[in-house]
Design an enzyme around this catalytic site. Structure first.
Site, mmCIF file in Angstrom:
data_model
loop_
_atom_site.group_PDB
_atom_site.id
_atom_site.type_symbol
_atom_site.label_atom_id
_atom_site.label_comp_id
_atom_site.label_asym_id
_atom_site.label_seq_id
_atom_site.Cartn_x
_atom_site.Cartn_y
_atom_site.Cartn_z
ATOM 1 N N HIS A 206 0.813 -1.222 0.000
ATOM 2 C CA HIS A 206 0.000 0.000 0.000
ATOM 3 C C HIS A 206 0.843 1.268 0.000
ATOM 4 O O HIS A 206 0.334 2.352 -0.273
ATOM 5 C CB HIS A 206 -0.916 0.018 1.227
ATOM 6 C CG HIS A 206 -1.613 -1.281 1.460
ATOM 7 N ND1 HIS A 206 -1.156 -2.212 2.373
ATOM 8 C CD2 HIS A 206 -2.710 -1.819 0.885
ATOM 9 C CE1 HIS A 206 -1.950 -3.273 2.347
ATOM 10 N NE2 HIS A 206 -2.894 -3.064 1.456
ATOM 11 N N HIS B 246 -7.582 4.424 4.915
ATOM 12 C CA HIS B 246 -6.944 3.308 4.212
ATOM 13 C C HIS B 246 -5.438 3.575 4.133
ATOM 14 O O HIS B 246 -5.023 4.700 3.865
ATOM 15 C CB HIS B 246 -7.536 3.157 2.804
ATOM 16 C CG HIS B 246 -7.105 1.901 2.116
ATOM 17 N ND1 HIS B 246 -5.896 1.791 1.462
ATOM 18 C CD2 HIS B 246 -7.709 0.691 1.985
ATOM 19 C CE1 HIS B 246 -5.780 0.573 0.960
ATOM 20 N NE2 HIS B 246 -6.868 -0.110 1.265
ATOM 21 N N GLU C 208 -3.177 2.988 1.948
ATOM 22 C CA GLU C 208 -2.706 3.577 0.689
ATOM 23 C C GLU C 208 -2.948 5.082 0.676
ATOM 24 O O GLU C 208 -2.096 5.867 0.252
ATOM 25 C CB GLU C 208 -3.394 2.925 -0.517
ATOM 26 C CG GLU C 208 -2.885 3.490 -1.839
ATOM 27 C CD GLU C 208 -3.669 3.032 -3.058
ATOM 28 O OE1 GLU C 208 -3.769 3.813 -4.019
ATOM 29 O OE2 GLU C 208 -4.185 1.893 -3.040
ATOM 30 N N CYS D 40 -6.083 0.995 -10.784
ATOM 31 C CA CYS D 40 -5.152 0.091 -11.452
ATOM 32 C C CYS D 40 -5.860 -0.882 -12.395
ATOM 33 O O CYS D 40 -7.063 -1.117 -12.294
ATOM 34 C CB CYS D 40 -4.307 -0.650 -10.419
ATOM 35 S SG CYS D 40 -5.081 -2.122 -9.731
ATOM 36 N N SER E 24 -9.946 -5.575 2.823
ATOM 37 C CA SER E 24 -9.441 -5.446 1.456
ATOM 38 C C SER E 24 -10.337 -4.506 0.667
ATOM 39 O O SER E 24 -11.496 -4.813 0.389
ATOM 40 C CB SER E 24 -9.397 -6.820 0.776
ATOM 41 O OG SER E 24 -9.232 -6.684 -0.616
ATOM 42 N N ASN F 53 -10.220 -3.504 -2.539
ATOM 43 C CA ASN F 53 -10.665 -3.954 -3.869
ATOM 44 C C ASN F 53 -11.690 -5.072 -3.769
ATOM 45 O O ASN F 53 -12.612 -5.149 -4.575
ATOM 46 C CB ASN F 53 -9.461 -4.343 -4.739
ATOM 47 C CG ASN F 53 -8.831 -5.647 -4.330
ATOM 48 O OD1 ASN F 53 -9.267 -6.711 -4.757
ATOM 49 N ND2 ASN F 53 -7.805 -5.591 -3.500
#
Length: 313
Positions: A74, A124, A126, A197, A225, A227
């Site tokens: 991340h 998060h 990231e 992405c 998670s 995603n």
């Protein structure tokens, strides 16, 4: 009763790279390998690495001086990196290259004093790491999560304004937020293609296709998670009964009542073994036909690891 597998599903190139960095580090170094935060957001993966001796920490201060640290996929803030250097840690950077790309752009905006907007989920890792690339006190970086945030956003100087996005967002929701930004701030600039992405995009497109040929979808992925959660949300938005599970043990037989076609996908940090275990469990519950994989994108992206971490087999 049929099992239909989404394509693509499971590990992306960034996750594969991060895992290879840690696996090779375990072979090369004869010291404890520390990882700042969870390497990837999947409990099975984390427990597997923990059993091999990897130590996960949230605070870099908890790592002894002169140790080896791996930065998670991340990414981390500039402050974390400086702290690691100050402690004389050997840094192995497992940050996904697509996240690094966003970091470099935000850092450039910071250097030029351009106010910047980041679309992402508050808290998060990231997002925390990306915001941490902006350290110009004369400028500012703003985090927004939805269109309501856009409406409430106040910018000091909007003659020059940049936006970037977290890499694991919902494509549909992000596009609507970007449109709202462009409508409000006529001079705003962003990446030629949004930062979401390829793997996130491919898996979201795949679950939409999967929803057209199934009457239940199981999304394999840990609750933290991003995603995987977006896949679950998207499945529900299609109107198909969708459940996010960590493993086969989460499946309830009542979900499968009167279901003929069950779709399975997995988030970018979920390993194949979890998919295999789900299939095995479903066969015990009556889904006897061999699983079929739907047509989908063939992912060929490979991210190289640092040369000093290559191991001869």
């Amino acid at each position: 009763m049929n099992i239909i597998l989404a394509k693509p599903r499971g590990f992306c190139a960034g996750v594969k790279r991060a895992l290879l960095i840690v696996e090779n580090a375990l072979k090369i170094y004869k010291k404890t390998i520390y990882v700042q935060h969870e390497l990837v957001h999947n409990q099975y993966v984390i427990e597997t690495l923990r059993q091999k001796g990897v130590v996960f920490v949230e605070d870099i201060s908890d790592i002894p001086n002169n140790s080896i640290v791996v930065f998670s996929a991340h990414g981390v803030s500039k402050k974390i990196k400086k702290k690691a250097i100050k402690k004389n840690l050997t840094i192995l950077n497992a940050t996904c290259p697509l996240v690094t790309k966003v970091h470099l752009e935000v850092s450039k905006s910071s250097k030029n004093g351009i106010e910047t907007i980041l679309i992402g989920h508050r808290g998060h890792p990231e997002v925390i790491g990306t915001i941490g690339q902006y350290d110009n006190k004369k400028g500012k970086i703003h985090l927004i999560e939805d269109i309501e945030d856009v409406n409430q956003l106040t910018i000091k100087i909007d003659k020059k304004l940049n936006f970037f996005t977290q890499t694991t967002l919902s494509i549909k929701n992000t596009q609507s937020i970007i449109l709202a930004l462009k409508k409000k701030f006529l001079n705003i600039s962003g990446p030629k293609k949004e930062d979401i992405c390829y793997a996130t995009t491919n898996r979201q497109n795949a679950i939409i296709k999967l929803s057209k040929i199934t009457d239940i979808i199981l999304v394999i992925g840990s609750k933290n998670s991003s995603n995987s959660s977006r896949l679950s949300e998207l499945g529900k938005e299609t109107g198909v009964f969708t459940k996010q599970i960590e493993s086969f043990s989460d499946i309830k037989e009542e979900w499968l009542k009167n279901k003929k076609n069950i779709g399975i996908t997995a988030g970018a940090s979920a390993p194949d073994i979890l998919v295999e275990e789900v299939i095995k469990h479903l066969k015990k519950l009556g889904f006897k036909n061999p699983p079929k994989e739907m047509l989908g994108d063939e992912e060929k992206t490979i991210f190289k690891i640092p040369k000093n971490l290559n191991v001869q087999n």
